[in-house]
Design a protein around this motif. Structure first.
Motif, PDB file in Angstrom:
ATOM      1  N   CYS A   1      40.163 -11.353  33.010  1.00 45.69           N
ATOM      2  CA  CYS A   1      39.767 -12.559  32.273  1.00 45.69           C
ATOM      3  C   CYS A   1      40.554 -13.795  32.689  1.00 45.69           C
ATOM      4  O   CYS A   1      41.744 -13.714  32.995  1.00 45.69           O
ATOM      5  N   VAL A   2      39.859 -14.943  32.680  1.00 48.88           N
ATOM      6  CA  VAL A   2      40.521 -16.245  32.837  1.00 48.88           C
ATOM      7  C   VAL A   2      40.543 -16.872  31.439  1.00 48.88           C
ATOM      8  O   VAL A   2      39.521 -17.335  30.952  1.00 48.88           O
ATOM      9  N   TYR A   3      41.714 -16.827  30.809  1.00 48.55           N
ATOM     10  CA  TYR A   3      41.842 -17.400  29.464  1.00 48.55           C
ATOM     11  C   TYR A   3      41.979 -18.908  29.573  1.00 48.55           C
ATOM     12  O   TYR A   3      42.644 -19.423  30.475  1.00 48.55           O
ATOM     13  N   SER A   4      41.350 -19.624  28.646  1.00 51.16           N
ATOM     14  CA  SER A   4      41.327 -21.095  28.727  1.00 51.16           C
ATOM     15  C   SER A   4      42.634 -21.729  28.271  1.00 51.16           C
ATOM     16  O   SER A   4      42.888 -22.895  28.528  1.00 51.16           O
ATOM     17  N   GLY A   5      43.474 -20.965  27.558  1.00 43.40           N
ATOM     18  CA  GLY A   5      44.725 -21.549  27.052  1.00 43.40           C
ATOM     19  C   GLY A   5      44.573 -22.126  25.653  1.00 43.40           C
ATOM     20  O   GLY A   5      45.509 -22.649  25.069  1.00 43.40           O
ATOM     21  N   ARG A   6      43.365 -22.034  25.116  1.00 45.21           N
ATOM     22  CA  ARG A   6      43.141 -22.565  23.761  1.00 45.21           C
ATOM     23  C   ARG A   6      43.400 -21.513  22.688  1.00 45.21           C
ATOM     24  O   ARG A   6      43.147 -21.744  21.513  1.00 45.21           O
ATOM     25  N   GLY A   7      43.843 -20.361  23.103  1.00 42.97           N
ATOM     26  CA  GLY A   7      44.147 -19.307  22.143  1.00 42.97           C
ATOM     27  C   GLY A   7      42.976 -18.356  21.939  1.00 42.97           C
ATOM     28  O   GLY A   7      41.837 -18.672  22.270  1.00 42.97           O
ATOM     29  N   GLY A   8      43.299 -17.193  21.386  1.00 42.13           N
ATOM     30  CA  GLY A   8      42.259 -16.195  21.104  1.00 42.13           C
ATOM     31  C   GLY A   8      41.557 -15.728  22.354  1.00 42.13           C
ATOM     32  O   GLY A   8      42.174 -15.565  23.406  1.00 42.13           O
ATOM     33  N   ASP A   9      40.248 -15.529  22.236  1.00 40.66           N
ATOM     34  CA  ASP A   9      39.448 -15.033  23.359  1.00 40.66           C
ATOM     35  C   ASP A   9      38.689 -16.146  24.066  1.00 40.66           C
ATOM     36  O   ASP A   9      37.637 -15.923  24.667  1.00 40.66           O
ATOM     37  N   SER A  10      39.219 -17.360  24.007  1.00 44.25           N
ATOM     38  CA  SER A  10      38.564 -18.487  24.679  1.00 44.25           C
ATOM     39  C   SER A  10      38.748 -18.355  26.187  1.00 44.25           C
ATOM     40  O   SER A  10      39.873 -18.212  26.671  1.00 44.25           O
ATOM     41  N   GLY A  11      37.642 -18.371  26.927  1.00 45.10           N
ATOM     42  CA  GLY A  11      37.714 -18.235  28.384  1.00 45.10           C
ATOM     43  C   GLY A  11      36.542 -17.403  28.881  1.00 45.10           C
ATOM     44  O   GLY A  11      35.619 -17.095  28.131  1.00 45.10           O
ATOM     45  N   ALA A  12      36.588 -17.036  30.169  1.00 47.62           N
ATOM     46  CA  ALA A  12      35.464 -16.334  30.793  1.00 47.62           C
ATOM     47  C   ALA A  12      35.939 -15.125  31.592  1.00 47.62           C
ATOM     48  O   ALA A  12      37.102 -15.044  31.987  1.00 47.62           O
ATOM     49  N   VAL A  13      35.013 -14.211  31.837  1.00 46.35           N
ATOM     50  CA  VAL A  13      35.295 -13.035  32.665  1.00 46.35           C
ATOM     51  C   VAL A  13      35.344 -13.465  34.129  1.00 46.35           C
ATOM     52  O   VAL A  13      34.435 -14.136  34.616  1.00 46.35           O
ATOM     53  N   SER A  14      36.408 -13.081  34.833  1.00 49.46           N
ATOM     54  CA  SER A  14      36.512 -13.369  36.269  1.00 49.46           C
ATOM     55  C   SER A  14      35.795 -12.283  37.066  1.00 49.46           C
ATOM     56  O   SER A  14      34.989 -12.565  37.936  1.00 49.46           O
ATOM     57  N   THR A  15      36.099 -11.037  36.761  1.00 47.35           N
ATOM     58  CA  THR A  15      35.430  -9.903  37.414  1.00 47.35           C
ATOM     59  C   THR A  15      35.628  -8.665  36.554  1.00 47.35           C
ATOM     60  O   THR A  15      36.391  -8.685  35.595  1.00 47.35           O
ATOM     61  N   SER A  16      34.946  -7.591  36.910  1.00 49.86           N
ATOM     62  CA  SER A  16      35.122  -6.333  36.174  1.00 49.86           C
ATOM     63  C   SER A  16      34.891  -5.182  37.138  1.00 49.86           C
ATOM     64  O   SER A  16      34.293  -5.362  38.199  1.00 49.86           O
ATOM     65  N   ASN A  17      35.385  -4.000  36.758  1.00 47.40           N
ATOM     66  CA  ASN A  17      35.129  -2.848  37.627  1.00 47.40           C
ATOM     67  C   ASN A  17      33.740  -2.285  37.347  1.00 47.40           C
ATOM     68  O   ASN A  17      33.032  -2.765  36.454  1.00 47.40           O
ATOM     69  N   TYR A  18      33.338  -1.267  38.106  1.00 50.44           N
ATOM     70  CA  TYR A  18      31.962  -0.766  38.009  1.00 50.44           C
ATOM     71  C   TYR A  18      31.685  -0.135  36.651  1.00 50.44           C
ATOM     72  O   TYR A  18      30.565  -0.210  36.134  1.00 50.44           O
ATOM     73  N   GLU A  19      32.714   0.491  36.049  1.00 47.05           N
ATOM     74  CA  GLU A  19      32.522   1.097  34.720  1.00 47.05           C
ATOM     75  C   GLU A  19      32.157   0.024  33.698  1.00 47.05           C
ATOM     76  O   GLU A  19      31.273   0.228  32.847  1.00 47.05           O
ATOM     77  N   ALA A  20      32.817  -1.146  33.782  1.00 45.96           N
ATOM     78  CA  ALA A  20      32.517  -2.246  32.843  1.00 45.96           C
ATOM     79  C   ALA A  20      31.159  -2.879  33.170  1.00 45.96           C
ATOM     80  O   ALA A  20      30.417  -3.270  32.270  1.00 45.96           O
ATOM     81  N   ARG A  21      30.822  -2.958  34.455  1.00 44.93           N
ATOM     82  CA  ARG A  21      29.531  -3.546  34.853  1.00 44.93           C
ATOM     83  C   ARG A  21      28.369  -2.705  34.333  1.00 44.93           C
ATOM     84  O   ARG A  21      27.340  -3.239  33.936  1.00 44.93           O
ATOM     85  N   LYS A  22      28.554  -1.379  34.334  1.00 45.97           N
ATOM     86  CA  LYS A  22      27.496  -0.499  33.813  1.00 45.97           C
ATOM     87  C   LYS A  22      27.225  -0.770  32.334  1.00 45.97           C
ATOM     88  O   LYS A  22      26.132  -0.533  31.837  1.00 45.97           O
TER      89      LYS A  22
END
Length: 364
Positions: free
Chosen positions: A39-60
């Motif tokens: 994850c790329v966290y935005s710095g605003r706290g909590g879960d603010s931000g976006a997914v950068s990449t994931s492994n194949y298990e998460a992609r499924k």
């Protein structure tokens, strides 16, 4: 060997599999086989931000790059969520690129985890290239403990598309006489450079795959997309790409990282590791006839936080003593500020210059 193969360039493209997540799996073997999201966290706290990449298990499970972290956690609450750790990825990338340099003098690093290699002068034919690729994949697995997918073709376009054809840990070879047959059934967006909007417009024109695209005339494509893009689409649909493999900026550093036998803050133990790394980096600089202008010390503490400390020299240097001495100073200064036990340590030299012309690599 056919005369067609004799005339053809032979280009290899390496694409590291789900690179950021695979690096994390290498560092934390206990998470392998579980869904991992970087994850790329935005710095605003909590879960603010976006997914950068994931492994194949998460992609499924439906977790894709670019979606909000909050959404990813709803889709896959059982996944392991980790922040992007660029220092680690850059160091591992350097190790991968060093392996590639043993296989070709002509390397173009496309990004942190992708590169073209021109094998035209290295092998006689595509069969030889395939054998070399198997060897290269094995060496990356042994030395860097990561898998990659490799594409081989008569040009950069085909090599890159081929690398994506069979993932992960794939190897796809497309000989010159196979290009049209290989491209034909693929989606238009499989062509590197064809985005969603272009793909949608081509769909509206009745184009479903690359074979359909190749049937449109250059004039039709120019009318729709302008001269430059129209010509490019026509050539790409026929597998034509004359661009050369050229070294570019992004290769202007050499780094090495090592895991200590045990977590420690003992200065002499860390110095011993630094001396070994200094010699390794010096040998790489010597082999490539390079000097450097900056030295960085990389520290990974037992809680897996990454810290770096850097020093820029007043003039270029190339001797191991300069690397070692500055690294020692950086270690001492770091431990004075952060008296923590270290798990891994590394060195990176940057602002590289060729010894003859003194041009920085970033200028090519």
């Amino acid at each position: 060997m056919s005369s067609n193969e004799m005339k053809s360039r032979i280009i290899l493209y390496v694409d590291m599999d789900y690179f950021f997540a695979q690096c994390e799996e290498r560092e934390h073997p206990e998470i392998k086989g579980k869904p991992v999201v970087i994850c790329v966290y935005s710095g605003r706290g909590g879960d603010s931000g976006a997914v950068s990449t994931s492994n194949y298990e998460a992609r499924k499970l439906g977790v894709k790059a670019g979606i909000p972290i909050s959404l990813a956690k709803k889709i896959a609450p059982q996944a392991i969520f980790l922040p992007v750790n660029m220092e680690l990825y850059r160091t591992i990338s350097d190790d991968v690129m060093e392996v590639l340099k043993e296989y070709s003098e002509k390397i173009e690093q496309e990004s942190i985890d992708e590169a073209f290699c021109d094998l035209t002068e290295k092998v006689n034919d595509f069969e030889g290239a395939k054998m070399l690729a198997v060897q290269l994949k094995n060496e990356i697995k042994q030395k860097v403990a990561l898998t990659c997918s490799v594409g081989i073709g008569p040009n950069k376009l085909i090599a890159k598309v081929a690398s994506d054809y069979n993932k992960p840990d794939g190897l796809t070879v497309v000989r010159p006489e196979e290009v049209l047959q290989f491209l034909g059934p693929l989606k238009i967006t499989d062509l590197v450079g064809v985005g969603k909007k272009t793909g949608e417009r081509l769909n509206e024109l009745g184009v479903k795959n690359i074979a359909d695209l190749s049937k449109l005339t250059a004039d039709e494509l120019i009318r729709e997309f302008g001269h430059a893009k129209g010509i490019w689409l026509k050539q790409a649909s026929q597998g034509i790409d004359d661009s050369l493999v050229k070294e570019r900026s992004g290769t202007g550093q050499i780094g090495r990282i090592i895991t200590l036998k045990e977590n420690t803050k003992d200065l002499n133990t860390i110095y011993d590791a630094i001396d070994q790394l200094s010699n390794d980096i010096h040998m790489k600089l010597q082999a490539r006839k390079l000097s450097f202008r900056s030295v960085s010390f990389i520290a990974i503490s037992q809680d897996l936080k990454i810290h770096t400390k850097s020093h820029t020299l007043s003039a270029s240097a190339k001797d191991p003593g300069t690397i070692r001495d500055h690294a020692h100073e950086l270690v001492k200064a770091f431990l004075a500020e952060h008296p923590v036990a270290l798990r891994r340590v590394g060195i990176r030299v940057a602002n590289l210059e060729e010894e003859k012309g003194q041009r920085t690599l970033g200028e090519f």
